[in-house]
Motif scaffolding. Structure first.
Motif, PDB file in Angstrom:
ATOM      1  N   GLY A 125       0.840  -1.194   0.000  1.00 43.00           N
ATOM      2  CA  GLY A 125       0.000   0.000   0.000  1.00 43.00           C
ATOM      3  C   GLY A 125       0.875   1.243   0.000  1.00 43.00           C
ATOM      4  O   GLY A 125       1.546   1.516  -0.996  1.00 43.00           O
ATOM      5  N   ALA A 126       0.908   1.960   1.114  1.00 45.40           N
ATOM      6  CA  ALA A 126       1.758   3.158   1.214  1.00 45.40           C
ATOM      7  C   ALA A 126       2.139   3.418   2.676  1.00 45.40           C
ATOM      8  O   ALA A 126       1.880   4.488   3.203  1.00 45.40           O
ATOM      9  CB  ALA A 126       1.052   4.374   0.612  1.00 45.40           C
ATOM     10  N   LEU A 128       4.923   4.139   3.899  1.00 41.69           N
ATOM     11  CA  LEU A 128       5.934   5.198   4.025  1.00 41.69           C
ATOM     12  C   LEU A 128       5.432   6.513   3.427  1.00 41.69           C
ATOM     13  O   LEU A 128       6.202   7.345   2.984  1.00 41.69           O
ATOM     14  CB  LEU A 128       7.246   4.756   3.356  1.00 41.69           C
ATOM     15  N   GLY A 129       4.112   6.711   3.471  1.00 42.16           N
ATOM     16  CA  GLY A 129       3.518   7.903   2.861  1.00 42.16           C
ATOM     17  C   GLY A 129       3.614   9.166   3.695  1.00 42.16           C
ATOM     18  O   GLY A 129       3.200  10.238   3.254  1.00 42.16           O
ATOM     19  N   HIS A 130       4.137   9.041   4.918  1.00 39.26           N
ATOM     20  CA  HIS A 130       4.397  10.209   5.771  1.00 39.26           C
ATOM     21  C   HIS A 130       5.877  10.090   6.188  1.00 39.26           C
ATOM     22  O   HIS A 130       6.590   9.222   5.715  1.00 39.26           O
ATOM     23  CB  HIS A 130       3.431  10.153   6.963  1.00 39.26           C
ATOM     24  N   ARG A 232      -2.468   2.754   9.140  1.00 40.49           N
ATOM     25  CA  ARG A 232      -3.792   2.141   9.178  1.00 40.49           C
ATOM     26  C   ARG A 232      -3.874   0.969   8.210  1.00 40.49           C
ATOM     27  O   ARG A 232      -3.081   0.853   7.290  1.00 40.49           O
ATOM     28  CB  ARG A 232      -4.849   3.170   8.764  1.00 40.49           C
ATOM     29  N   MET A 233      -4.898   0.141   8.402  1.00 38.97           N
ATOM     30  CA  MET A 233      -5.135  -0.966   7.495  1.00 38.97           C
ATOM     31  C   MET A 233      -6.537  -0.823   6.924  1.00 38.97           C
ATOM     32  O   MET A 233      -7.480  -0.487   7.643  1.00 38.97           O
ATOM     33  CB  MET A 233      -4.993  -2.288   8.225  1.00 38.97           C
ATOM     34  N   ILE A 234      -6.671  -1.074   5.621  1.00 39.47           N
ATOM     35  CA  ILE A 234      -7.977  -1.095   4.962  1.00 39.47           C
ATOM     36  C   ILE A 234      -8.239  -2.543   4.547  1.00 39.47           C
ATOM     37  O   ILE A 234      -7.406  -3.143   3.866  1.00 39.47           O
ATOM     38  CB  ILE A 234      -7.991  -0.214   3.686  1.00 39.47           C
ATOM     39  N   ILE A 241      -4.793  -3.472   2.757  1.00 38.01           N
ATOM     40  CA  ILE A 241      -3.874  -2.402   2.348  1.00 38.01           C
ATOM     41  C   ILE A 241      -3.342  -1.744   3.614  1.00 38.01           C
ATOM     42  O   ILE A 241      -4.102  -1.460   4.541  1.00 38.01           O
ATOM     43  CB  ILE A 241      -4.614  -1.345   1.503  1.00 38.01           C
ATOM     44  N   TYR A 243      -1.376   1.571   5.002  1.00 37.54           N
ATOM     45  CA  TYR A 243      -0.944   2.894   4.541  1.00 37.54           C
ATOM     46  C   TYR A 243      -0.868   3.887   5.699  1.00 37.54           C
ATOM     47  O   TYR A 243      -1.502   3.702   6.740  1.00 37.54           O
ATOM     48  CB  TYR A 243      -1.865   3.424   3.435  1.00 37.54           C
ATOM     49  N   THR A 244      -0.074   4.923   5.499  1.00 40.67           N
ATOM     50  CA  THR A 244       0.033   6.006   6.466  1.00 40.67           C
ATOM     51  C   THR A 244      -0.543   7.256   5.827  1.00 40.67           C
ATOM     52  O   THR A 244      -0.114   7.642   4.727  1.00 40.67           O
ATOM     53  CB  THR A 244       1.510   6.233   6.858  1.00 40.67           C
ATOM     54  N   PRO A 245      -1.527   7.876   6.450  1.00 44.07           N
ATOM     55  CA  PRO A 245      -2.100   9.099   5.869  1.00 44.07           C
ATOM     56  C   PRO A 245      -1.040  10.200   5.751  1.00 44.07           C
ATOM     57  O   PRO A 245      -0.035  10.192   6.467  1.00 44.07           O
ATOM     58  CB  PRO A 245      -3.190   9.497   6.871  1.00 44.07           C
ATOM     59  N   ARG A 246      -1.324  11.152   4.896  1.00 46.21           N
ATOM     60  CA  ARG A 246      -0.369  12.235   4.651  1.00 46.21           C
ATOM     61  C   ARG A 246      -0.328  13.236   5.776  1.00 46.21           C
ATOM     62  O   ARG A 246       0.649  13.960   5.935  1.00 46.21           O
ATOM     63  CB  ARG A 246      -0.746  12.977   3.348  1.00 46.21           C
TER      64      ARG A 246
END
Lengths: 249, 249
Positions: A125-126, A128-130, A232-234, A241, A243-246
């Protein structure tokens, strides 16, 4: 002198993740130097001399590459992932700095590649998005107390954390200690990704929480990504997925 | 339903740094969505519908992509660098998590790319060759005190530091504050790389020390890499090399 030296990132494994820049350098090279499994990833062809070597001989390999290039060879040093992230580029410059003066005339290029943490993050997913950090958990080249100090500060900073070289046969205890520090400092539900051999036929992804993580979930081919407190996980029918929110507060 | 959605990393600018995986996705797409300058980097062709949009509309763009893909389109969301590093992947998952249930059936892939810090590091040498962190200096989505706290902890951890979005016209003061914190906490000779528009015709590299760095050395297109206390410079006739050795004490 028409020689050159390119330290090239072959990415995590799949051919489709090798940049055209790296492919062009491999096509023009007279010599390829590197850890044997990485050299084995490059197809043989007439005019290419292969110099596979063992692990842990990075400085010898660098000196060999600089010597050949200074004699006019077109040399590719093959690196997995990105050569600048826990790979051959720094070893090359250590050899250059302490080597003979004429090596400084060699035409050197570092050719970036897809590093393991970004390949693993993309598959999951993402995460490392933050803001995030990358830590090499091997204590071959630095003392364990420094690793421990960095881990504790990274948790305080609430970085997502990408761990390279989490565990090897010769150092099985380091990753167990790492999990111990995380259990002291993070909540039990902290999300963790174990991503093994990403983009190869052996790829395995496993998302779990800190309270369920065990040292055996990582081996030499595993990239570990520990989320920040906000990761978080979706859930989806086809798989979760991570991902880390921005944004953050 | 044969639609899919790929969030694709176009790398820092040069065509030679785009992976074959991304090129294949662009060749198969029916729609390309993204910030206008990134969409402009993809060649037009019959059968491809282009949807350029403004900056700062990431969630709208994500919703548009998910809607089209759920209707059977083959959608590429174009991202600069790597989509998972301060780019579109996290925005997509934010939209997915809060959106209608049927979006969770969309076939989503994140296609990694060469992120700016690794392209910049490769051009300068290997400043990220030891443990490091990546921090987005924009305070659009997080408060300045959190950025300041992370900077201070990153210096304590002696990470090399890669700064994304150091400075914009609307927030000129953040990078000046960052330099102020670094001057409080690091030695005056700490090495800093300013790498602008790496791999494009506008590329400019500038290596300096903390005591000589000024806020004006960075703009929207600049990646800033601050070395750790161990980062070194090698002088050569053709220009300096910046690198961080693999080992530490």
């Amino acid at each position: 002198m028409s020689g050159w030296l390119a330290v090239a990132g072959l990415g995590p494994g799949a051919q489709a993740l090798i940049t055209p820049e790296v492919t062009a350098a491999l096509d023009e090279a007279t010599d390829i130097i590197g850890y044997a499994p990485y050299v084995a990833r490059v197809a043989d062809r007439p005019g290419l001399t292969r110099h596979p070597s063992d692990n842990r001989v990075e400085l010898d390999r660098a000196a060999h590459a600089l010597t050949l290039a200074s004699q006019g060879h077109r040399v590719v040093v093959a690196s997995s992932g990105d050569p600048g992230v826990f790979a051959m580029a720094s070893a090359l410059f250590e050899a250059l700095e302490s080597g003979p003066d004429h090596w400084r005339a060699v035409d050197i290029r570092i050719l970036p590649g897809i590093t393991a943490m970004l390949a693993a993050a993309a598959r999951a997913g993402a995460p490392l998005g933050h803001d995030f950090c990358a830590i090499n958990l091997s204590d071959n080249l630095k003392p364990w107390p420094l690793i421990e100090r960095r881990l504790r500060l990274a948790v305080q900073a609430d970085f997502a954390m990408a761990f390279y070289n989490p565990r090897s046969l010769s150092r099985p205890e380091g990753f167990a200690r790492t999990l111990g520090i995380l259990r002291e400092t993070c909540e039990a539900g902290r999300l963790i990704l174990f991503a093994r051999a990403v983009s190869t036929p052996q790829e395995e992804l496993h998302i779990t929480t800190l309270d369920r993580a065990t040292p055996e979930m990582a081996d030499m081919r595993t990239m570990v990504i520990v989320g920040s407190s906000r990761t978080r996980m979706i859930n989806r029918p086809s798989g979760p997925i991570l991902y880390t929110p921005r944004w953050a507060e």
